[in-house]
Design an enzyme around this catalytic site. Structure first.
Site, PDB file in Angstrom:
ATOM      1  N   GLN A 285       2.856  -8.604  -3.745  1.00 37.13           N
ATOM      2  CA  GLN A 285       1.604  -8.233  -4.405  1.00 37.13           C
ATOM      3  C   GLN A 285       1.600  -8.688  -5.865  1.00 37.13           C
ATOM      4  O   GLN A 285       0.590  -8.582  -6.540  1.00 37.13           O
ATOM      5  CB  GLN A 285       1.416  -6.707  -4.334  1.00 37.13           C
ATOM      6  CG  GLN A 285       1.349  -6.171  -2.924  1.00 37.13           C
ATOM      7  CD  GLN A 285       1.241  -4.653  -2.840  1.00 37.13           C
ATOM      8  OE1 GLN A 285       1.837  -4.052  -1.949  1.00 37.13           O
ATOM      9  NE2 GLN A 285       0.504  -4.015  -3.746  1.00 37.13           N
TER      10      GLN A 285
ATOM     11  N   ARG B  49      -0.726   3.242  -1.725  1.00 38.11           N
ATOM     12  CA  ARG B  49      -2.100   3.520  -2.101  1.00 38.11           C
ATOM     13  C   ARG B  49      -2.235   4.649  -3.104  1.00 38.11           C
ATOM     14  O   ARG B  49      -2.855   5.689  -2.831  1.00 38.11           O
ATOM     15  CB  ARG B  49      -2.910   3.803  -0.844  1.00 38.11           C
ATOM     16  CG  ARG B  49      -4.198   3.008  -0.907  1.00 38.11           C
ATOM     17  CD  ARG B  49      -4.945   2.953   0.358  1.00 38.11           C
ATOM     18  NE  ARG B  49      -6.128   2.126   0.156  1.00 38.11           N
ATOM     19  CZ  ARG B  49      -6.926   1.713   1.107  1.00 38.11           C
ATOM     20  NH1 ARG B  49      -6.685   2.031   2.338  1.00 38.11           N
ATOM     21  NH2 ARG B  49      -7.980   0.978   0.845  1.00 38.11           N
ATOM     22  N   CYS B  50      -1.618   4.451  -4.237  1.00 41.60           N
ATOM     23  CA  CYS B  50      -1.629   5.469  -5.259  1.00 41.60           C
ATOM     24  C   CYS B  50      -1.371   4.770  -6.571  1.00 41.60           C
ATOM     25  O   CYS B  50      -0.562   3.868  -6.625  1.00 41.60           O
ATOM     26  CB  CYS B  50      -0.480   6.425  -5.051  1.00 41.60           C
ATOM     27  SG  CYS B  50       1.058   5.529  -5.034  1.00 41.60           S
TER      28      CYS B  50
ATOM     29  N   GLU C 155      -7.792   2.856  -4.044  1.00 42.57           N
ATOM     30  CA  GLU C 155      -6.915   3.914  -3.548  1.00 42.57           C
ATOM     31  C   GLU C 155      -7.566   5.290  -3.527  1.00 42.57           C
ATOM     32  O   GLU C 155      -6.966   6.240  -3.013  1.00 42.57           O
ATOM     33  CB  GLU C 155      -5.687   4.002  -4.448  1.00 42.57           C
ATOM     34  CG  GLU C 155      -4.909   2.729  -4.505  1.00 42.57           C
ATOM     35  CD  GLU C 155      -4.168   2.600  -5.813  1.00 42.57           C
ATOM     36  OE1 GLU C 155      -2.961   2.387  -5.781  1.00 42.57           O
ATOM     37  OE2 GLU C 155      -4.797   2.749  -6.863  1.00 42.57           O
TER      38      GLU C 155
HETATM   39  N1  MCN Z   1     -14.565  -3.443  -5.775  1.00 45.12           N
HETATM   40  C1  MCN Z   1     -15.930  -3.498  -5.938  1.00 45.12           C
HETATM   41  N2  MCN Z   1     -16.532  -2.693  -6.869  1.00 45.12           N
HETATM   42  C2  MCN Z   1     -15.811  -1.819  -7.618  1.00 45.12           C
HETATM   43  C3  MCN Z   1     -14.413  -1.734  -7.425  1.00 45.12           C
HETATM   44  C4  MCN Z   1     -13.814  -2.581  -6.508  1.00 45.12           C
HETATM   45  O1  MCN Z   1     -16.591  -4.251  -5.234  1.00 45.12           O
HETATM   46  N3  MCN Z   1     -16.401  -1.050  -8.531  1.00 45.12           N
HETATM   47  C5  MCN Z   1     -13.878  -4.331  -4.828  1.00 45.12           C
HETATM   48  C6  MCN Z   1     -12.932  -5.276  -5.552  1.00 45.12           C
HETATM   49  O2  MCN Z   1     -13.526  -6.363  -6.115  1.00 45.12           O
HETATM   50  C7  MCN Z   1     -11.907  -5.584  -4.494  1.00 45.12           C
HETATM   51  C8  MCN Z   1     -11.796  -4.243  -3.762  1.00 45.12           C
HETATM   52  O3  MCN Z   1     -13.041  -3.568  -3.986  1.00 45.12           O
HETATM   53  O4  MCN Z   1     -12.352  -6.606  -3.659  1.00 45.12           O
HETATM   54  C9  MCN Z   1     -10.639  -3.363  -4.288  1.00 45.12           C
HETATM   55  O5  MCN Z   1     -10.654  -3.413  -5.671  1.00 45.12           O
HETATM   56  P1  MCN Z   1      -9.755  -2.553  -6.678  1.00 45.12           P
HETATM   57  O6  MCN Z   1     -10.167  -1.153  -6.653  1.00 45.12           O
HETATM   58  O7  MCN Z   1      -9.770  -3.270  -7.967  1.00 45.12           O
HETATM   59  O8  MCN Z   1      -8.286  -2.614  -6.055  1.00 45.12           O
HETATM   60  P2  MCN Z   1      -7.296  -3.871  -5.999  1.00 45.12           P
HETATM   61  O9  MCN Z   1      -8.040  -5.080  -5.649  1.00 45.12           O
HETATM   62  O10 MCN Z   1      -6.407  -3.874  -7.179  1.00 45.12           O
HETATM   63  O11 MCN Z   1      -6.461  -3.486  -4.724  1.00 45.12           O
HETATM   64  C10 MCN Z   1      -5.340  -2.649  -4.783  1.00 45.12           C
HETATM   65  C11 MCN Z   1      -5.494  -1.414  -3.941  1.00 45.12           C
HETATM   66  C12 MCN Z   1      -4.182  -0.815  -3.709  1.00 45.12           C
HETATM   67  S1  MCN Z   1      -3.225  -0.468  -5.057  1.00 45.12           S
HETATM   68  C13 MCN Z   1      -3.719  -0.567  -2.453  1.00 45.12           C
HETATM   69  S2  MCN Z   1      -2.234   0.224  -2.285  1.00 45.12           S
HETATM   70  C14 MCN Z   1      -4.484  -0.976  -1.297  1.00 45.12           C
HETATM   71  C15 MCN Z   1      -5.937  -1.071  -1.581  1.00 45.12           C
HETATM   72  O12 MCN Z   1      -6.155  -1.760  -2.715  1.00 45.12           O
HETATM   73  N4  MCN Z   1      -3.955  -1.885  -0.442  1.00 45.12           N
HETATM   74  C16 MCN Z   1      -4.788  -2.489   0.464  1.00 45.12           C
HETATM   75  N5  MCN Z   1      -6.707  -1.421  -0.522  1.00 45.12           N
HETATM   76  C17 MCN Z   1      -6.203  -2.235   0.444  1.00 45.12           C
HETATM   77  N6  MCN Z   1      -7.015  -2.813   1.359  1.00 45.12           N
HETATM   78  C18 MCN Z   1      -6.490  -3.679   2.252  1.00 45.12           C
HETATM   79  N7  MCN Z   1      -7.328  -4.241   3.155  1.00 45.12           N
HETATM   80  N8  MCN Z   1      -5.174  -4.004   2.273  1.00 45.12           N
HETATM   81  C19 MCN Z   1      -4.311  -3.441   1.407  1.00 45.12           C
HETATM   82  O13 MCN Z   1      -3.039  -3.780   1.419  1.00 45.12           O
HETATM   83 CU1  CUN Z   2       0.865   2.698  -5.152  1.00 40.07          CU
HETATM   84  S1  CUN Z   2       0.331   1.445  -3.625  1.00 40.07           S
HETATM   85 MO1  CUN Z   2      -1.011   0.122  -4.365  1.00 40.07          MO
HETATM   86  O1  CUN Z   2      -0.671   0.613  -5.950  1.00 40.07           O
HETATM   87  O2  CUN Z   2      -0.239  -1.289  -4.196  1.00 40.07           O
END
Ligand code: MCN
Ligand code: CUN
Length: 801
Positions: free
Chosen positions: A229, A376-377, A747
């Site tokens: 990641q 997921r935290c 998360e």
């Molecule tokens: N998004 C959006 N509008 C927002 C916030 C987010 O459209 N206001 C969209 C983002 O652009 C992105 C998605 O939602 O496409 C998730 O965005 P974000 O909240 O920024 O999270 P990350 O992209 O950093 O993803 C990490 C997070 C984590 S830490 C875990 S653990 C997890 C999760 O995402 N692992 C996943 N969701 C997952 N989903 C899938 N399918 N697979 C994983 O491994």
């Molecule tokens: Cu703590 S699980 Mo996600 O932050 O990759």
């Protein structure tokens, strides 16, 4: 296009796939055709295969390892042991939390499943057979499976490899105002207490961990395909551990079949495959099997939570104190900001207006696989929010105040932001009471209370559980957040080609979250280039700008913000190009989506595509050609989404079986880039929350055997078991410091969801006096609680003999 001079010619943002467009995920095109490119799809000429021999015992001294039978098997190229790793100073490696971790065991094994030796062979089957031919002579040692045992005065010291380590304590950490909290407790009318265990859980992505290391002696370059990641962190770690020059390391994270935090740590298998490739000068592939993944890779939680809340009779929360004992397993291998030993546990109660608080935390080594932070935290926020919402419900019950009302009266008010929490965070914005009201309305709160009362008269147990959560997402700012001293920020690079099409690269790494879709939407919003004209690429350290990777839902808050900022730099240059094309001064130019125009005659304009062409063919004198830019974004604060989850359940008192009747989710993650993807994130998270609350169980028996290392024991809910979710998106509090107002969402549902299910079951048990049933809330635990009217703890068993 013929429009009158006064009419706007701005593009329709939703039509071009900008913010708010539920654009279909572009990556799914290849995924649903089975055309993804995962690490196991990487096949290189001359590639060999590596398998790992794991320890069957949780704690034992290694007396000897005999590899001669393995070497003799035809097709075996290399057998690696800790002793051989040690000659290259690779038997141990640094963890992402300033601890050390054995790559291959030399002195002792410290958990069941620990890596003891590796075999590299022509195919994985030969390698596996050869692993079984290795003879290890173990001398068993007493086993520690929980912090209580680990802290006992006569406990064996698990980490006797560490100079000066005389016990099993990893750290003591505290935050808050102890004296002020003590004074507040003296003023309290009522003191509520709660103790519970958040069990180990496991991310269990579809794809296990794996790597292909390809060291080329001719060029001295290492190409490393890996399920990570955070590929840039892997590059830095490999440079450190393997002492290869950083420019000679290319880390590629191709498609990833789910990460969920499991793919943040650096695993011994990665290091061994690299060394094997260097020694053999051939590509070496390691693909972990399911049991290997379940038994040895980054677990989550396993934390004992204890706290007290000081309350005024009218319902005002005056203070809280909390203590947590975290079971870190044999190595403190969490990836987390180095300043905060127990992650962001101190986000507990951040949504509530509490004047003063104190938190203490202790980490303990045990004979279990290293874990604690993933799944997921945002760095232990899951445990913090779980405890918060269980405690809040217990406090409301103790005071005899309605659980919804108690929350509402203690929420931080909408006009009280930014709000400094008693444990030091600055929350940015929110409409907490409004989210709660939407949720209560949707579930039909008043009616339910009446139904519940009627049902109780008929001997049926109905319960309603509420959980809220606010989560600090988007580490850093770099002032406070670093991993191994590397400051937490992120980056994005945009290159606009002459035809007006573009490529975006970021330092994040999608694992299923849909970045290839959503980053293009941010570009569409900022530049008016249709999202379909923008390709997104992540995960190759030779091409992507530096970034700290995707975890803790930091991508949208940090890398997403960087995309917007890079796009704005591009727009600023395009404006100069437009002025040149339109032969007016820059001050006379206005912007509308996709187009610059002359203020005094709006029909005269230049599209972003025309500006792009000009950057390559017709730039003003003295201007650098090209239309590209990079932005490094160091967020001023974390983003603070908020959510309310409400669950209703029916419990069968005869069997303890409980069914979810309804679940309502109200998520406020600020501006939604892609509402469909956000809903997908919430549904996935709620499914995981339901799994953790109801069925998922990975524990250890008194002898340290991992129970739950296969999918017969560790249950994943299918569409059949998973309840339906009703999602509400009407509350939107734009993030005040994020360029497009977005907050993280990845998360939230997994963080806030579990307490809603547990609170619902506890509410159904209402008058029994039972205060707590630990997760997973299995039917037999519910039955036991009902039958014997007692709390049911989920602590792992302790040997009595
Ligand atoms: N998004 C959006 N509008 C927002 C916030 C987010 O459209 N206001 C969209 C983002 O652009 C992105 C998605 O939602 O496409 C998730 O965005 P974000 O909240 O920024 O999270 P990350 O992209 O950093 O993803 C990490 C997070 C984590 S830490 C875990 S653990 C997890 C999760 O995402 N692992 C996943 N969701 C997952 N989903 C899938 N399918 N697979 C994983 O491994
Ligand atoms: Cu703590 S699980 Mo996600 O932050 O990759």
């Amino acid at each position: 296009m013929t429009t009158s001079t006064t009419e706007s010619r701005a593009l329709d943002e939703v039509k071009i796939g900008g913010l708010g467009s539920s654009r279909k995920r572009v990556e799914d095109d290849r995924f649903i055709r089975g055309k993804g490119n995962y690490v196991d799809d990487v096949v290189l000429p001359g590639m060999l295969h590596m398998e790992i021999l794991r320890s069957p015992l949780p704690h034992a001294r290694i007396k000897s390892i005999d590899t001669s039978r393995a070497w003799a098997i035809p097709g075996v190229h290399l057998v690696l042991t800790g002793e051989m790793m040690a000659t290259r100073n690779l038997a141990w490696m640094p963890t992402l939390s300033y601890d050390t971790q054995a790559v291959l065991a030399t002195d002792k094994v410290r958990f069941q499943g620990q890596e003891v030796a590796c075999v590299i062979a022509d195919d994985p089957y030969i390698a596996k057979d050869a692993c079984e031919a290795i003879e290890v002579d173990y001398e068993p040692l007493p086993v520690i499976v929980n912090p209580v045992q680990g802290l006992a005065p006569d406990a064996p010291v698990i980490r006797d490899d560490k100079v000066g380590q005389a016990d099993n304590v990893v750290y003591h950490w505290e935050v808050g105002d102890q004296a002020g909290t003590d004074r507040a407790f003296e003023q309290a009318d009522v003191i509520s207490t709660l103790e519970c265990h958040y069990p180990r859980s496991h991310p269990s992505p579809i794809e296990c961990c794996g790597s292909v290391a390809d060291f080329n002696r001719a060029t001295s370059k290492l190409t490393f395909y890996v399920t990570s990641q955070a590929p840039h962190i892997v590059r830095a770690a490999v440079a450190m551990v393997a002492e290869l020059p950083e420019q000679m390391i290319r880390v590629i994270s191709p498609d990833i079949g789910g990460g969920f935090g499991n793919k943040v740590p650096i695993y011994p298998g990665y290091v061994c495959s690299i060394l094997a490739s260097i020694l053999l000068e051939r590509p070496v592939k390691w693909i972990e099997d399911k049991t290997g993944n379940l038994i040895s890779t980054g677990f989550a939680r396993d934390v004992y939570l204890k706290g007290e809340m000081a309350l005024r009779r009218d319902g005002k929360i005056l203070a809280f104190r909390m203590h947590t004992d975290a079971d870190h397993g044999a190595f403190f291998a969490d990836a987390q900001p180095s300043k905060f030993k127990i992650g962001l546990m101190h986000s507990a109660f951040a949504a509530y207006d509490v004047p003063v608080a104190h938190l203490t935390a202790r980490g303990v080594y045990t004979n279990k696989a290293p874990g604690g932070v993933a799944y997921r935290c945002s760095f232990r926020v899951t445990e913090a929010m779980f405890f918060q919402e269980r405690m809040v419900q217990a406090a409301a019950d103790d005071l005899g105040i309605d659980q919804a009302e108690f929350r509402r009266m203690n929420f931080v008010a909408d006009d009280d932001f930014p709000h400094r929490t008693p444990l030091g965070f600055l929350t940015d914005s929110g409409q907490y009471a409004k989210c709660l009201d939407v949720g209560l309305q949707a579930i039909g709160y008043e009616n339910f209370k009446a139904e519940q009362a009627q049902a109780r008269q008929r001997g049926k147990l109905l319960g309603l559980g509420i959980s809220t959560m606010t989560e600090p997402l988007g580490a850093g700012n770099s002032r406070e957040y670093d991993i191994l001293g590397i400051k937490m920020f992120d980056s994005a690079e945009i290159k606009v080609h002459m035809s007006g099409k573009a490529i975006v690269r970021t330092g994040a790494k999608t694992q299923g979250q849909g970045h290839e879709t959503t980053w293009a939407q941010i570009v569409a919003h900022e530049l008016g280039i249709p999202a379909d004209d923008v390709v997104v690429e992540e995960g190759d350290t030779d091409t992507a700008p530096f970034g700290m990777g995707t975890y803790a839902s930091r991508s949208t808050p940090v890398a997403g913000a960087a995309v917007a900022m890079a796009a704005r730099k591009i727009r600023a240059k395009a404006r100069k190009l437009a002025a040149h094309l339109l032969e007016v001064s820059e001050e006379d130019i206005e912007w509308e989506l996709g187009r610059f125009y002359v203020r005094s005659s709006p029909q005269r304009g230049a599209s972003i595509q025309e500006c792009a062409m000009a950057a390559y063919s017709n730039m003003p004198d003295g201007m650098e050609p090209g239309l590209e830019n990079t932005s490094f974004y160091d967020p001023p604060n974390l983003t603070w989404p908020f959510a309310v989850y409400i669950v209703t359940v029916e419990v069968d008192p005869e069997t303890g079986v409980w069914d979810v009747l309804r679940m309502v989710a109200v998520d406020d993650c600020g501006v939604r880039i892609n509402p469909m993807i956000v809903e997908g994130q919430i549904m996935g998270g709620l499914t995981e929350a339901y799994a953790m609350a109801s069925m998922q169980f990975i524990t250890f028996d008194a002898d340290g055997n991992c129970v739950g290392s296969n999918y017969m024991d560790y249950l994943l809910p299918t569409a059949w078991e998973t309840p339906g979710f009703e999602l509400h998106s009407e509350v939107v509090t734009p993030c005040p410091h994020h360029p497009i107002g977005a907050k993280g969402i990845g998360e939230c549902a997994a963080v806030g969801g579990p307490a809603a299910f547990v609170n619902a079951v506890m509410d159904a048990l209402g008058e029994t006096g039972v205060r707590n049933i630990d997760m997973p809330v299995l039917p037999d635990r519910v039955w036991e609680a009902l039958t014997y009217r007692r709390d049911v703890s989920g602590h792992p068993p302790v040997r009595q003999d």
